[in-house]
Write an enzyme that holds these catalytic residues in place. Structure first.
Site, PDB file in Angstrom:
ATOM      1  N   ASP A  13       5.221   1.771  -1.568  1.00 50.92           N
ATOM      2  CA  ASP A  13       6.402   0.926  -1.341  1.00 50.92           C
ATOM      3  C   ASP A  13       6.633  -0.073  -2.478  1.00 50.92           C
ATOM      4  O   ASP A  13       7.149  -1.163  -2.245  1.00 50.92           O
ATOM      5  CB  ASP A  13       6.303   0.174  -0.001  1.00 50.92           C
ATOM      6  N   LYS A  16       9.250   2.635  -6.301  1.00 49.63           N
ATOM      7  CA  LYS A  16       9.245   3.758  -7.259  1.00 49.63           C
ATOM      8  C   LYS A  16      10.574   4.503  -7.272  1.00 49.63           C
ATOM      9  O   LYS A  16      11.043   4.922  -8.325  1.00 49.63           O
ATOM     10  CB  LYS A  16       8.127   4.753  -6.907  1.00 49.63           C
ATOM     11  N   GLY A  40       8.757   7.436   1.617  1.00 49.09           N
ATOM     12  CA  GLY A  40      10.178   7.163   1.834  1.00 49.09           C
ATOM     13  C   GLY A  40      10.715   6.384   0.657  1.00 49.09           C
ATOM     14  O   GLY A  40      10.158   5.360   0.284  1.00 49.09           O
ATOM     15  N   GLN A 225       3.432   7.282  -2.472  1.00 50.55           N
ATOM     16  CA  GLN A 225       2.519   6.196  -2.064  1.00 50.55           C
ATOM     17  C   GLN A 225       1.992   5.450  -3.304  1.00 50.55           C
ATOM     18  O   GLN A 225       2.678   5.412  -4.309  1.00 50.55           O
ATOM     19  CB  GLN A 225       1.367   6.738  -1.225  1.00 50.55           C
TER      20      GLN A 225
HETATM   21  P1  IMP Z   1      -0.502   9.325   6.408  1.00 49.20           P
HETATM   22  O1  IMP Z   1      -0.155   9.566   4.973  1.00 49.20           O
HETATM   23  O2  IMP Z   1       0.656   9.419   7.341  1.00 49.20           O
HETATM   24  O3  IMP Z   1      -1.668  10.167   6.838  1.00 49.20           O
HETATM   25  O4  IMP Z   1      -1.008   7.798   6.528  1.00 49.20           O
HETATM   26  C1  IMP Z   1      -2.218   7.347   5.903  1.00 49.20           C
HETATM   27  C2  IMP Z   1      -2.055   5.912   5.413  1.00 49.20           C
HETATM   28  O5  IMP Z   1      -1.137   5.871   4.331  1.00 49.20           O
HETATM   29  C3  IMP Z   1      -1.499   4.943   6.454  1.00 49.20           C
HETATM   30  O6  IMP Z   1      -2.087   3.671   6.235  1.00 49.20           O
HETATM   31  C4  IMP Z   1      -0.018   4.886   6.133  1.00 49.20           C
HETATM   32  O7  IMP Z   1       0.590   3.684   6.560  1.00 49.20           O
HETATM   33  C5  IMP Z   1      -0.064   4.969   4.614  1.00 49.20           C
HETATM   34  N1  IMP Z   1       1.166   5.538   4.022  1.00 49.20           N
HETATM   35  C6  IMP Z   1       1.534   6.827   3.977  1.00 49.20           C
HETATM   36  N2  IMP Z   1       2.707   6.960   3.334  1.00 49.20           N
HETATM   37  C7  IMP Z   1       3.073   5.725   2.935  1.00 49.20           C
HETATM   38  C8  IMP Z   1       4.178   5.219   2.181  1.00 49.20           C
HETATM   39  O8  IMP Z   1       5.065   5.928   1.727  1.00 49.20           O
HETATM   40  N3  IMP Z   1       4.178   3.878   1.978  1.00 49.20           N
HETATM   41  C9  IMP Z   1       3.191   3.056   2.423  1.00 49.20           C
HETATM   42  N4  IMP Z   1       2.153   3.476   3.117  1.00 49.20           N
HETATM   43  C10 IMP Z   1       2.080   4.811   3.370  1.00 49.20           C
END
Ligand code: IMP
Length: 351
Positions: A13, A16, A40, A225
Site C-alpha cells: 500500500d 505503487k 489492490g 504488496q
Molecule cells: P494474503 O496475501 O491474503 O494471504 O495475506 C497475508 C498478509 O499480507 C496479511 O497480513 C494481509 O493483510 C497482507 N496483504 C496481502 N495483500 C496486501 C496488500 O495488497 N496490501 C497490504 N497488505 C496485504
C-alpha cells in the site's frame, strides 16, 4: 533494453499503482510478477477512480501492453469482472493483456482451506485463497491456467484435488461447503468456459517479454504488496505466500536477474500495515484512529482499517539492500501536514 522493477519498501500500500501509472508513459510493457487478487491498486485518472486487483495499472495508458506472469495466482472470475468493468468504462483490454498459461488458479476450495486452517485469523489474510493456492503450487498439486482449456482433463484434476480437500475437511471434523461431485461438475463446466473466453489472451509470456527486450522495448515489472510481506524476507509468518521483493520479478516473469537493471522502491513517508504481525513504529490507538481517518488509510481490497505508524528507516534501509533499490520514491508526504514535529525510527533497542 533493460527492465525496471517497482517494489514496495514496507508492508504494501505504498502507492505503487500511482507510480506505475506515472512511469507507464515511458514504457511499452507493464508486467505483474507475483501475488493475486490480494493486491489492490487505486489510480485516479481524469476524475475517475480505478481499483485494480489483477490487471496492471499500466492498462490505463493507451498503447501499453500488460502481462500477468507465471508467478501470479489467478482468480479468473475476478479477472473476468475486472476485464468487463474496464471495457465498460472504455479501457480496451483485449489484445493488450497477455496471461501466462503457467499461472496457477485460485479455486473456491482454496478459500475454504484458508478458513478451515484459520489462516485468515492467524495472519489476518485478505481471505482470497492466496496462501492455499501457493501451498498447492509448491506442493506440486496446483492447477494452471492452460489446464482449464480441456474440460475433461480439468474435471479429472478437480476430482483429485477435491478428494484431498474432502480429506482435510474430515480431519478438521467439518463438512464440505459443497459436495465433491457437485463442485467437480459445476466448476469444470464454469472454469473451462471462462478459460475459453480468456484463451485469446493466453500466451507464452516469457518469450513475449524476452523478444520485447531483444527489440529494445521497455518493460516495467510491477511488484505486489511490499518487501516485509515477502515469504522469505518478510516478517514471517505474518507475510503473504509469494515473493514480493525484486528477485521475484526474475522467476515470476522468466527474466534473467541481469536484465533487471533498475529497481525503484516506493515508500510512504510514514508506515502502514494491514493484518497481524510486528510493527515497531505503530502509533498509539488514539493517534492511529485520527491519522487513519485523515489519511484515508483503509485497505483497497478488504476495506480494513490499516495500522499506521511513523516512518521506519531501519526497515527502509533493509528494503534498499535486499532489493538493490537505486531510487526511492517517497509518497504521501502531504498527509503529514499539520504535525508540528515528526518522529522517524533510525535504530531499534531491544526492550
Ligand atoms: P494474503 O496475501 O491474503 O494471504 O495475506 C497475508 C498478509 O499480507 C496479511 O497480513 C494481509 O493483510 C497482507 N496483504 C496481502 N495483500 C496486501 C496488500 O495488497 N496490501 C497490504 N497488505 C496485504
Amino acid at each position: 533494453m533493460p527492465a525496471t522493477v517497482i517494489v514496495g519498501c514496507q508492508w504494501g500500500d505504498e502507492g505503487k499503482g500511482k507510480i506505475v501509472d506515472y512511469l507507464s508513459g515511458r514504457m511499452d510493457w507493464v508486467a505483474r510478477y507475483s501475488g493475486g487478487p490480494n493486491a489492490g491498486h487505486t489510480v485516479k485518472l481524469g476524475g475517475e477512480i480505478f481499483v485494480l486487483h489483477l490487471i496492471p495499472s499500466g492498462i490505463l495508458r493507451p498503447g501499453i501492453r500488460c502481462v500477468i506472469g507465471n508467478g501470479v495466482v489467478l482468480d479468473i472470475d475476478h479477472l473476468l469482472e475486472e476485464i468487463n468493468s474496464l471495457e465498460k468504462r472504455g479501457v480496451g483490454v483485449l489484445g493488450r493483456v497477455f496471461l501466462s498459461g503457467a499461472a496457477h488458479i485460485i479455486f473456491p476450495y482454496h478459500r475454504w482451506v484458508e478458513e478451515l486452517q484459520r489462516q485468515d485469523v492467524r495472519v489476518g489474510t485478505t481471505r482470497r485463497g492466496i496462501g492455499p493456492a501457493y501451498q498447492d503450487k509448491m506442493g506440486r498439486n496446483g492447477i494452471r491456467l492452460l489446464e482449464l482449456l480441456d474440460r475433461r482433463w480439468l474435471r479429472e484434476r478437480l476430482d483429485g484435488e477435491l478428494a484431498r480437500v474432502e480429506t482435510l475437511h474430515a480431519a478438521y471434523g467439518r463438512p464440505m461447503p459443497q459436495s465433491r461431485q457437485e463442485a467437480r461438475e459445476t466448476w469444470s463446466r464454469h472454469f473451462s468456459s471462462v478459460a475459453a473466453f480468456l484463451e485469446p489472451m493466453i500466451a507464452d509470456t516469457v518469450t513475449l517479454l524476452q523478444d520485447a527486450l531483444d527489440r529494445g522495448e521497455r518493460v516495467l515489472c510491477e511488484g505486489s504488496q511490499g518487501t516485509f510481506l515477502d515469504i522469505d524476507l518478510g516478517t514471517y509468518p505474518f507475510v503473504t505466500s509469494a515473493p514480493t521483493t525484486a528477485g521475484g520479478a526474475a522467476t515470476g516473469l522468466g527474466l534473467a536477474p541481469r536484465q533487471l537493471t533498475k529497481v525503484i522502491g516506493i515508500a510512504k513517508a510514514y508506515t502502514t500495515r494491514v493484518g497481524n504481525g510486528p510493527m515497531p513504529t505503530e502509533f498509539a490507538p488514539a493517534l492511529a484512529d485520527r491519522f487513519r481517518r485523515q489519511a484515508g488509510e483503509f485497505g483497497a481490497t478488504t476495506g480494513r482499517p490499516r495500522r499506521c505508524g511513523w516512518l521506519d528507516l531501519v526497515l527502509l534501509r533493509h528494503a534498499v539492500r535486499v532489493n538493490g533499490i537505486q531510487e526511492v520514491c517517497l509518497t504521501k508526504l502531504d498527509v503529514l501536514r499539520g504535525f508540528r514535529s515528526l518522529k522517524i525510527a533510525t535504530a531499534y533497542r531491544r526492550g
